[in-house]
Design a protein around this motif. Structure first.
Motif, PDB file in Angstrom:
ATOM      1  N   UNK A  99       9.199  -8.656   3.722  1.00 13.70           N
ATOM      2  CA  UNK A  99       7.939  -7.936   3.935  1.00 13.70           C
ATOM      3  C   UNK A  99       6.747  -8.543   3.218  1.00 13.70           C
ATOM      4  N   UNK A 100       5.632  -8.669   3.921  1.00 13.32           N
ATOM      5  CA  UNK A 100       4.399  -9.195   3.355  1.00 13.32           C
ATOM      6  C   UNK A 100       3.974  -8.365   2.150  1.00 13.32           C
ATOM      7  N   UNK A 101       4.204  -7.060   2.210  1.00 11.72           N
ATOM      8  CA  UNK A 101       3.786  -6.166   1.128  1.00 11.72           C
ATOM      9  C   UNK A 101       4.458  -6.480  -0.197  1.00 11.72           C
ATOM     10  N   UNK A 102       5.596  -7.165  -0.169  1.00 15.25           N
ATOM     11  CA  UNK A 102       6.273  -7.513  -1.408  1.00 15.25           C
ATOM     12  C   UNK A 102       5.460  -8.485  -2.244  1.00 15.25           C
ATOM     13  N   UNK A 103       4.588  -9.256  -1.618  1.00 17.10           N
ATOM     14  CA  UNK A 103       3.783 -10.247  -2.333  1.00 17.10           C
ATOM     15  C   UNK A 103       2.512  -9.656  -2.930  1.00 17.10           C
ATOM     16  N   UNK A 104       2.246  -8.393  -2.658  1.00 13.44           N
ATOM     17  CA  UNK A 104       0.936  -7.872  -3.020  1.00 13.44           C
ATOM     18  C   UNK A 104       0.662  -7.912  -4.515  1.00 13.44           C
ATOM     19  N   UNK A 105       1.651  -7.732  -5.353  1.00 12.05           N
ATOM     20  CA  UNK A 105       1.428  -7.714  -6.793  1.00 12.05           C
ATOM     21  C   UNK A 105       1.503  -9.089  -7.435  1.00 12.05           C
ATOM     22  N   UNK A 106       1.620 -10.129  -6.629  1.00 14.98           N
ATOM     23  CA  UNK A 106       1.659 -11.480  -7.172  1.00 14.98           C
ATOM     24  C   UNK A 106       0.253 -12.074  -7.129  1.00 14.98           C
ATOM     25  N   UNK A 107       0.116 -13.306  -7.577  1.00 12.30           N
ATOM     26  CA  UNK A 107      -1.196 -13.949  -7.623  1.00 12.30           C
ATOM     27  C   UNK A 107      -1.662 -14.457  -6.267  1.00 12.30           C
ATOM     28  N   UNK A 108      -0.877 -14.192  -5.225  1.00 16.39           N
ATOM     29  CA  UNK A 108      -1.278 -14.675  -3.907  1.00 16.39           C
ATOM     30  C   UNK A 108      -2.461 -13.902  -3.344  1.00 16.39           C
ATOM     31  N   UNK A 109      -2.724 -12.689  -3.880  1.00 17.42           N
ATOM     32  CA  UNK A 109      -3.858 -11.903  -3.403  1.00 17.42           C
ATOM     33  C   UNK A 109      -4.970 -11.945  -4.447  1.00 17.42           C
ATOM     34  N   UNK A 110      -6.066 -12.667  -4.142  1.00 17.66           N
ATOM     35  CA  UNK A 110      -7.162 -12.776  -5.108  1.00 17.66           C
ATOM     36  C   UNK A 110      -7.924 -11.480  -5.245  1.00 17.66           C
ATOM     37  N   UNK A 111      -8.407 -11.240  -6.484  1.00 14.32           N
ATOM     38  CA  UNK A 111      -9.284 -10.093  -6.741  1.00 14.32           C
ATOM     39  C   UNK A 111      -8.725  -8.792  -6.163  1.00 14.32           C
TER      40      UNK A 111
END
Length: 243
Positions: A225-237
């Motif tokens: 799931x894409x949502x699993x990456x949300x808390x990583x540094x892949x999403x700026x600001x």
């Protein structure tokens, strides 16, 4: 998913991306809810100075995420609904306000507002804008001259002048290059599209969006799931607000 959510598109996003990533996208793009049609979405066109140029109202199916086109095409403008006198429509790119709040060297431009939102979740290291079907003028591009621009037109059939959307965006890119812009037009969709996909007007999200068959969650290239990456540094600001 919150069954009481009044906005059909946001309900669809929650199914794809879960709560936190959806709230991030809603806040990042300033998505609003209109009462003009039950469940409709307001897409505000906000420029780099945070000035509102227009508000486009569209209705989506909460299950498929597709725009409602029957029995008529559900598109309306805020200024028409509010009956603002002497209002002159002067559109800008949907999502343009991001260039002052989110760091990126590249800007990708698609046609659909919904696709810009979806692609921000799938590929978050660039800024995604949408033309929203407007006629692209050089003036629209002026705030973007410092960026590397990549254009992703929908696939489609030839118009009355014998040109596809890809060819028309190529013509625009050639003019921008003469004026000193760094710009390219992606041919990925153009090279892969079938006749049926051209007739339906497929866009980038139609090709890249993968979902889990059981839960309907959006999946990345590694099939989680894409949502699993949300808390990583892949999403700026990652500033977002829970209500």
């Amino acid at each position: 998913m919150n069954r009481d959510e009044p906005n059909n598109l946001i309900r669809y996003l929650r199914r794809l991306f879960k709560e936190d990533l959806t709230l991030y996208l809603v806040n990042r793009f300033k998505l609003g809810t209109s009462t003009y049609w039950k469940g409709s979405t307001m897409f505000w066109q906000i420029d780099e100075r945070m000035n509102i140029h227009a508000g486009k109202i569209m209705l989506y199916d909460s299950d498929t995420g597709r725009r409602c086109k029957h029995p008529f095409n559900h598109i309306q403008w805020a200024h028409s609904v509010a009956k603002w006198k002497d209002f002159r429509l002067n559109q800008c790119f949907f999502g343009l306000h991001q260039i002052n709040t989110h760091e990126a060297k590249s800007i990708c431009i698609v046609e659909s507002e919904k696709t810009a939102v979806l692609m921000t979740a799938l590929i978050p290291n660039v800024i995604w804008l949408a033309s929203g079907g407007m006629n692209l003028s050089i003036e629209n591009f002026r705030p973007l001259k410092q960026f590397k621009l990549i254009l992703f037109p929908d696939v489609g059939v030839e118009d009355r002048n014998g040109k596809t959307p890809y060819q028309k965006w190529q013509d625009k890119a050639s003019l921008l290059e003469i004026l000193g812009y760094t710009v390219s037009v992606s041919s990925v969709l153009e090279n892969k599209a079938t006749i049926q996909q051209r007739e339906k007007g497929y866009d980038l999200a139609d090709y890249l969006m993968k979902t889990d068959t059981e839960l309907g969650l959006a999946l990345n290239d590694n099939n989680y799931p894409v949502s699993w990456d949300f808390n990583s540094n892949t999403f700026p600001n990652q500033q977002y607000h829970k209500h």
